[in-house]
Structures are given as structure tokens and as C-alpha cells.
Motif scaffolding. Structure first.
Motif, PDB file in Angstrom:
ATOM      1  N   ALA A   3       0.779  -1.033  -0.104  1.00 18.27           N
ATOM      2  CA  ALA A   3       0.077   0.082   0.097  1.00 18.27           C
ATOM      3  C   ALA A   3       0.776   1.450   0.131  1.00 18.27           C
ATOM      4  O   ALA A   3       1.869   1.361   0.747  1.00 18.27           O
ATOM      5  CB  ALA A   3      -0.986  -0.181   1.059  1.00 18.27           C
ATOM      6  N   VAL A   4       0.408   2.375  -0.743  1.00 18.86           N
ATOM      7  CA  VAL A   4       1.336   3.351  -0.946  1.00 18.86           C
ATOM      8  C   VAL A   4       0.127   4.494  -0.606  1.00 18.86           C
ATOM      9  O   VAL A   4      -0.867   4.828  -1.028  1.00 18.86           O
ATOM     10  CB  VAL A   4       1.731   3.622  -2.223  1.00 18.86           C
ATOM     11  N   THR A   5       0.763   5.395   0.299  1.00 23.94           N
ATOM     12  CA  THR A   5      -0.080   6.582   0.750  1.00 23.94           C
ATOM     13  C   THR A   5       0.175   7.738  -0.172  1.00 23.94           C
ATOM     14  O   THR A   5       1.351   8.101  -0.181  1.00 23.94           O
ATOM     15  CB  THR A   5       0.215   6.876   2.168  1.00 23.94           C
ATOM     16  N   PRO A   6      -0.759   8.396  -0.808  1.00 19.82           N
ATOM     17  CA  PRO A   6      -0.513   9.470  -1.483  1.00 19.82           C
ATOM     18  C   PRO A   6      -0.087  10.905  -0.855  1.00 19.82           C
ATOM     19  O   PRO A   6      -0.246  10.872   0.334  1.00 19.82           O
ATOM     20  CB  PRO A   6      -1.965   9.644  -2.190  1.00 19.82           C
ATOM     21  N   THR A   7       0.897  11.418  -1.646  1.00 16.50           N
ATOM     22  CA  THR A   7       1.284  12.940  -0.826  1.00 16.50           C
ATOM     23  C   THR A   7      -0.064  13.911  -0.900  1.00 16.50           C
ATOM     24  O   THR A   7      -0.937  13.570  -1.649  1.00 16.50           O
ATOM     25  CB  THR A   7       2.552  13.562  -1.605  1.00 16.50           C
ATOM     26  N   LEU A  11      -3.016  14.023  -3.359  1.00 14.21           N
ATOM     27  CA  LEU A  11      -4.539  13.745  -2.887  1.00 14.21           C
ATOM     28  C   LEU A  11      -5.125  14.989  -3.391  1.00 14.21           C
ATOM     29  O   LEU A  11      -6.236  14.821  -3.878  1.00 14.21           O
ATOM     30  CB  LEU A  11      -4.399  13.721  -1.443  1.00 14.21           C
TER      31      LEU A  11
END
Length: 64
Positions: A3-7, A11
Motif C-alpha cells: 500500500a502506498v499513501t499519496p502525498t 491527494l
């Protein structure tokens, strides 16, 4: 699976235009509130510097 969290920028760019307007309004409101707090803090600091009695501790007053 990874899983990659968007910057925050990613976003924001993926938001719909109406959500961007709401985010922008919220940011502007927060910045105005912070500016008001900073202005009040500056005014209180200047008042404390100008008042020699504010420099003394409360217990330094002489009894009459």
C-alpha cells in the motif's frame, strides 16, 4: 500487496473541483485565524514590554 499513501499534493490533485474549493476555503479560514492569533500575541507582547509594572512579579508589590 504493498500500500502506498499519496502525498498531500497527489491527494489534492485527484479531488473534484468542488472539494478543492472547500479545502481552499478551509485553508484560508485557518490561515486567517492563525494570523489573528499572531496579531493578538504581538500586541500583548508589545504591551508587556511597554508596561514596566508587567515586568515585575506580583509579589514584588509593596503593601500599604
Amino acid at each position: 500487496m504493498r500500500a502506498v499513501t499519496p502525498t498531500p499534493e497527489q491527494l489534492y490533485s485527484k479531488m473534484s473541483p468542488d472539494l478543492r474549493r472547500k479545502v481552499d476555503a478551509s485553508r484560508a479560514q485557518r490561515m486567517a485565524a492563525e494570523a489573528a492569533v499572531q496579531q493578538q500575541f504581538g500586541a500583548q507582547t508589545q504591551a508587556a514590554i511597554a508596561d514596566p509594572d508587567a515586568q515585575k512579579p506580583v509579589w514584588a508589590e509593596q503593601r500599604k
